[in-house]
Design a protein around this motif. Structure first.
Motif, PDB file in Angstrom:
ATOM      1  N   LEU A  42       0.831  -1.200   0.000  1.00 45.90           N
ATOM      2  CA  LEU A  42       0.000   0.000   0.000  1.00 45.90           C
ATOM      3  C   LEU A  42       0.873   1.261   0.000  1.00 45.90           C
ATOM      4  O   LEU A  42       0.564   2.244  -0.690  1.00 45.90           O
ATOM      5  CB  LEU A  42      -0.916  -0.013   1.226  1.00 45.90           C
ATOM      6  CG  LEU A  42      -2.171   0.857   1.189  1.00 45.90           C
ATOM      7  CD1 LEU A  42      -3.018   0.562  -0.033  1.00 45.90           C
ATOM      8  CD2 LEU A  42      -2.986   0.638   2.458  1.00 45.90           C
ATOM      9  N   LEU A  50     -10.410   2.029   5.306  1.00 46.68           N
ATOM     10  CA  LEU A  50     -10.223   0.991   4.288  1.00 46.68           C
ATOM     11  C   LEU A  50     -10.795   1.378   2.930  1.00 46.68           C
ATOM     12  O   LEU A  50     -10.231   1.014   1.891  1.00 46.68           O
ATOM     13  CB  LEU A  50     -10.844  -0.334   4.761  1.00 46.68           C
ATOM     14  CG  LEU A  50     -10.135  -1.001   5.943  1.00 46.68           C
ATOM     15  CD1 LEU A  50     -10.849  -2.283   6.347  1.00 46.68           C
ATOM     16  CD2 LEU A  50      -8.671  -1.282   5.606  1.00 46.68           C
ATOM     17  N   TYR A  57      -8.326   3.601   1.136  1.00 40.37           N
ATOM     18  CA  TYR A  57      -7.169   2.799   0.761  1.00 40.37           C
ATOM     19  C   TYR A  57      -7.496   1.869  -0.409  1.00 40.37           C
ATOM     20  O   TYR A  57      -6.701   1.718  -1.342  1.00 40.37           O
ATOM     21  CB  TYR A  57      -6.696   1.965   1.959  1.00 40.37           C
ATOM     22  CG  TYR A  57      -5.923   2.737   3.005  1.00 40.37           C
ATOM     23  CD1 TYR A  57      -5.495   4.041   2.781  1.00 40.37           C
ATOM     24  CD2 TYR A  57      -5.617   2.162   4.231  1.00 40.37           C
ATOM     25  CE1 TYR A  57      -4.780   4.747   3.736  1.00 40.37           C
ATOM     26  CE2 TYR A  57      -4.900   2.852   5.198  1.00 40.37           C
ATOM     27  CZ  TYR A  57      -4.484   4.138   4.947  1.00 40.37           C
ATOM     28  OH  TYR A  57      -3.772   4.836   5.899  1.00 40.37           O
ATOM     29  N   THR A  86      -6.363  -4.901   0.870  1.00 39.14           N
ATOM     30  CA  THR A  86      -7.376  -4.007   1.435  1.00 39.14           C
ATOM     31  C   THR A  86      -8.779  -4.609   1.313  1.00 39.14           C
ATOM     32  O   THR A  86      -9.611  -4.429   2.206  1.00 39.14           O
ATOM     33  CB  THR A  86      -7.335  -2.621   0.763  1.00 39.14           C
ATOM     34  OG1 THR A  86      -7.268  -2.774  -0.657  1.00 39.14           O
ATOM     35  CG2 THR A  86      -6.135  -1.826   1.221  1.00 39.14           C
TER      36      THR A  86
END
Length: 481
Positions: free
Chosen positions: A62, A373, A376, A414
């Motif tokens: 990420l 989340l 992301y 994710t």
């Protein structure tokens, strides 16, 4: 969150060690102080090792996603939500901005809960941070910080230097002391998280730790913001990897070494901050005091930084015409006053909600992670889309394969986290997202545009239904906080 001078003369002067230290400072926050109890409630040593391996790979991917997006789309500088907007449209982009802001606000609530839980060891009225007295004092603190920031307290370099020492020194001392005092028999008894020693049981234990690992790594996207200060551009990527690995090693050490001090059951029953209870069991009451003082200084500094960041998210989005214009309003000290009021108001509201929670710190920790989340996932999905379509890879096709792998892993990770979080936190997130849509409607009307496109209406319907189901569940009692 670390802050640096933005003066021109400070540019291009940071060496690799300095950049790496800044990455470490930006990621080590309050969450580390709660790791022993949160992991002990879910798993044993084997599960903890697997959880940190998964989190380490996933969050590093990420971090690389944000780094590659900064290179591929340098004009998208309006925040994390800009990637969601560019990749999936304005309404998902709005959700990303709103969710990122809300996650920062709820995360700040967890700071107040942790401070009052720490003080609760000597002031019984504070309990574990969610009593009426604790919430009342926390609300006073929220608005005290609010008016402090309104006076123009934006540069916090000195505060952050104190905070960095305050949070790293007791953590490093904890690791050394607990490692030296490790009891082999206790450590061996904690290898498994339960009586059932199967792959399925291990998977369930690991899944139960995932939101905790997300919480402690929040801010990983900030690792690339210091790129303009790097002496060499290549140092940015190296600092990201080195800093991230250092933080991962620190978090994993705190978690795993704690299993050598107390039994899993004893750790699971500790009050937060559980690091204090673990160290107290090894060296006595001064250990708990050391962790407590370090935590309070650290958390107050982090609260200031993240409050500024949360207000900045709304302010920048309003400047970019993705939030109502009133949120771009500043006072004479150049503080985004309307955005700050909304930030302090949401923090106050969530503090009130903690009065009805059985475990306020864990609730706010997991809700913070769940809210983060969506932003992301959309950012990782946008990076995956760029790699799949080949957009921006005309002049560098050789990088496409590597970026595709990174983006695919980050997207899968994710998405897995959203599944691991479970339906409960997805529904509770809708309770925050649904009323937030009012801001989107105001923005569209200000721009003289149609409020919702057909696809956006479908997304709105899903969010509203989720919010209604969540509220009904809370009233009926089958959904708890």
């Amino acid at each position: 969150m670390s802050q640096t001078s933005t003066h021109t003369e400070g540019a291009r002067t940071m060496s690799l060690p300095v950049l790496t230290a800044m990455v470490v400072g930006s990621m080590v926050g309050a969450g580390v102080f709660s790791l022993p109890r949160n992991f002990a409630q879910a798993t044993g040593i084997f599960g903890a090792v697997v959880a940190w391996l998964i989190a380490g790979v996933g969050m590093l991917m990420l971090a690389f996603v944000f780094q590659l997006l900064a290179v591929r789309k340098p004009h998208l500088d309006a925040g994390v939500y800009a990637y969601a907007k560019a990749g999936f449209g304005e309404y998902p982009g709005f959700f990303s901005a709103f969710g990122y802001w809300a996650s920062a606000c709820v995360g700040n609530v967890s700071y107040w809960v942790l401070i009052k839980s720490t003080l609760g060891a000597v002031v019984p009225a504070f309990g574990e941070g969610a009593t009426i007295a604790a919430v009342a004092v926390s609300v006073i603190g929220v608005w005290a910080f609010h008016f402090l920031i309104l006076r123009g307290v934006r540069e916090a370099a000195t505060i952050n230097q104190i905070v960095t020492v305050a949070k790293l020194l007791p953590i490093l001392l904890f690791v050394v002391i607990v490692a030296v005092a490790l009891r082999g028999d206790v450590f061996g008894a904690n290898l498994w998280g339960g009586s059932e020693r199967t792959a399925g049981a291990l998977f369930d234990q690991v899944r139960a730790t995932m939101l905790t690992t997300v919480f402690v790594f929040l801010g990983v996207e900030g690792a690339s913001v210091y790129s303009r200060y790097a002496r060499r551009r290549t140092d940015v990527g190296r600092a990201t990897v080195l800093g991230f690995l250092a933080v991962l090693a620190l978090f994993a050490s705190v978690t795993i070494l704690s299993y050598g001090a107390l039994s899993k059951g004893e750790m699971a029953g500790l009050r937060q901050p559980s690091m204090a209870g673990v160290l107290e069991s090894v060296v006595g009451t001064w250990g708990a005091a050391l962790i407590g003082v370090g935590l309070i200084v650290s958390v107050l500094g982090a609260y200031l930084a993240w409050t500024l960041m949360a207000a900045e998210v709304l302010f920048v989005a309003a400047k970019d015409h993705d939030m109502p214009a009133f949120l771009a309003r500043e006072n004479r000290q150049d503080v985004p006053v309307a955005a700050l009021v909304m930030t302090s108001a949401l923090i106050t509201a969530v503090l009130a909600v903690t009065l009805f929670s059985d475990d306020a710190f864990t609730f706010t920790l997991e809700l913070t992670s769940a809210l983060s989340l969506i932003p992301y996932l959309l950012a990782a999905g946008y990076a995956l889309r760029l790699a799949l379509t080949g957009e921006t890879y005309d002049t560098a096709p050789h990088a496409r394969g590597k970026d595709l792998t990174v983006a695919a892993l980050a997207t899968f990770y994710t998405a897995f986290l959203i599944v691991a979080a479970g339906l409960k936190f997805l529904l509770l997130s809708c309770v925050i997202y649904a009323p937030g849509t009012i801001l989107f409607i105001l923005t569209r009307r200000e721009r003289g545009r149609r409020v919702f496109a057909p696809a956006e209406l479908l997304l709105l319907a899903v969010v509203v239904i989720g919010a209604v189901v969540a509220i009904a569940g809370l009233i009926a009692g089958w959904l708890t906080i």
